[in-house]
Design a protein around this motif. Sequence first.
Motif, mmCIF file in Angstrom:
data_model
loop_
_atom_site.group_PDB
_atom_site.id
_atom_site.type_symbol
_atom_site.label_atom_id
_atom_site.label_comp_id
_atom_site.label_asym_id
_atom_site.label_seq_id
_atom_site.Cartn_x
_atom_site.Cartn_y
_atom_site.Cartn_z
ATOM 1 N N SER A 147 0.166 -7.669 -9.496
ATOM 2 C CA SER A 147 0.163 -6.775 -10.661
ATOM 3 C C SER A 147 -1.208 -6.163 -10.943
ATOM 4 O O SER A 147 -1.303 -5.047 -11.446
ATOM 5 C CB SER A 147 0.653 -7.518 -11.906
ATOM 6 O OG SER A 147 -0.218 -8.581 -12.231
ATOM 7 N N ALA A 148 -2.294 -6.874 -10.630
ATOM 8 C CA ALA A 148 -3.638 -6.374 -10.938
ATOM 9 C C ALA A 148 -4.406 -5.944 -9.687
ATOM 10 O O ALA A 148 -5.613 -5.702 -9.754
ATOM 11 C CB ALA A 148 -4.434 -7.439 -11.696
ATOM 12 N N LEU A 149 -3.714 -5.841 -8.559
ATOM 13 C CA LEU A 149 -4.391 -5.548 -7.297
ATOM 14 C C LEU A 149 -4.196 -4.099 -6.878
ATOM 15 O O LEU A 149 -3.136 -3.504 -7.098
ATOM 16 C CB LEU A 149 -3.855 -6.476 -6.196
ATOM 17 C CG LEU A 149 -3.956 -7.981 -6.445
ATOM 18 C CD1 LEU A 149 -3.460 -8.734 -5.217
ATOM 19 C CD2 LEU A 149 -5.378 -8.399 -6.792
ATOM 20 N N ASP A 150 -5.227 -3.523 -6.237
ATOM 21 C CA ASP A 150 -5.089 -2.173 -5.704
ATOM 22 C C ASP A 150 -4.354 -2.217 -4.367
ATOM 23 O O ASP A 150 -3.928 -3.284 -3.913
ATOM 24 C CB ASP A 150 -6.456 -1.492 -5.578
ATOM 25 C CG ASP A 150 -7.389 -2.187 -4.589
ATOM 26 O OD1 ASP A 150 -6.908 -2.922 -3.699
ATOM 27 O OD2 ASP A 150 -8.615 -1.997 -4.701
ATOM 28 N N PHE A 151 -4.218 -1.060 -3.730
ATOM 29 C CA PHE A 151 -3.402 -0.955 -2.526
ATOM 30 C C PHE A 151 -3.908 -1.863 -1.415
ATOM 31 O O PHE A 151 -3.124 -2.590 -0.788
ATOM 32 C CB PHE A 151 -3.382 0.509 -2.052
ATOM 33 C CG PHE A 151 -2.582 0.728 -0.797
ATOM 34 C CD1 PHE A 151 -1.199 0.659 -0.815
ATOM 35 C CD2 PHE A 151 -3.224 0.993 0.408
ATOM 36 C CE1 PHE A 151 -0.452 0.856 0.348
ATOM 37 C CE2 PHE A 151 -2.493 1.192 1.568
ATOM 38 C CZ PHE A 151 -1.114 1.123 1.527
ATOM 39 N N GLU A 152 -5.212 -1.833 -1.144
ATOM 40 C CA GLU A 152 -5.763 -2.638 -0.051
ATOM 41 C C GLU A 152 -5.647 -4.129 -0.346
ATOM 42 O O GLU A 152 -5.325 -4.930 0.536
ATOM 43 C CB GLU A 152 -7.233 -2.264 0.200
ATOM 44 C CG GLU A 152 -7.423 -0.915 0.866
ATOM 45 C CD GLU A 152 -6.713 -0.838 2.217
ATOM 46 O OE1 GLU A 152 -6.728 -1.838 2.959
ATOM 47 O OE2 GLU A 152 -6.156 0.232 2.523
ATOM 48 N N MET A 153 -5.918 -4.516 -1.593
ATOM 49 C CA MET A 153 -5.799 -5.924 -1.976
ATOM 50 C C MET A 153 -4.347 -6.393 -1.900
ATOM 51 O O MET A 153 -4.071 -7.529 -1.530
ATOM 52 C CB MET A 153 -6.335 -6.126 -3.396
ATOM 53 C CG MET A 153 -7.827 -5.942 -3.542
ATOM 54 S SD MET A 153 -8.335 -6.084 -5.274
ATOM 55 C CE MET A 153 -10.078 -5.702 -5.145
#
Length: 226
Positions: free
Chosen positions: A157-163
């Motif tokens: 939920s709090a991660l960007d695409f790469e993460m």
Amino acid sequence: MQLEILNLTKLYDQKRGLQPTSFAVKKGELIAVVGHNGAGKSTLLKMLANWILPDSGQVTIDGIDLKNRTAVVKKVGFVPEVPNLFDFFSVEYNLKLFAFLFQTPFLRVDEILREFNLLAFRKNKIQELSKGLKQRVNIGRALLADPPVLLFDEPTSALDFEMTKEFYRLLHTIHEAGKTILFTSHRPEEIKSLATRIMVLHKGSLVFDGSPQEYFQSEVHENLYA
């Protein structure tokens, strides 16, 4: 069955919580728990992790009653949506603290640091880490006791695409190692690419339990966010 849930119930009022719910989980399943905010997803996972106590019902993991809190710590690892870590302590100290609480040898901390590529960050305080690194430490913490069952509450939920892609790779690695996994999610693409089984909660009740193919062809999927 590895995990057996019978009439598990937790009601905060008439509209929130989890209505009497029963299901069983086989070893090695990767289950997505889907539903609106307030549907009971987090409540379910927190009860399975022994973070909150049910009003009624029974849960057994490998035949051990969930009420045996000491034994369950060795059976279930929980990764909450907000990392359960101490921000002002180092990565290594956090892991050693939880290893002590889990009655796990400190040698396991070194293994986790290596497995999750955290050796370079072992002396860093948690507050200094990126969201992706915090998530890695959070997952490593949950795996300290090498539990056979893992629970993830909205893990991306709090991660960007790469993460998010990194988390997917990590989840596949953990699953391939033989772990049984339940995770909550709002993302259809995440559910479709990861899950071997989908359960849908609506207003605290289990309204669907089946394969991803069955779910994405069902009226439940079509109407869930309509």
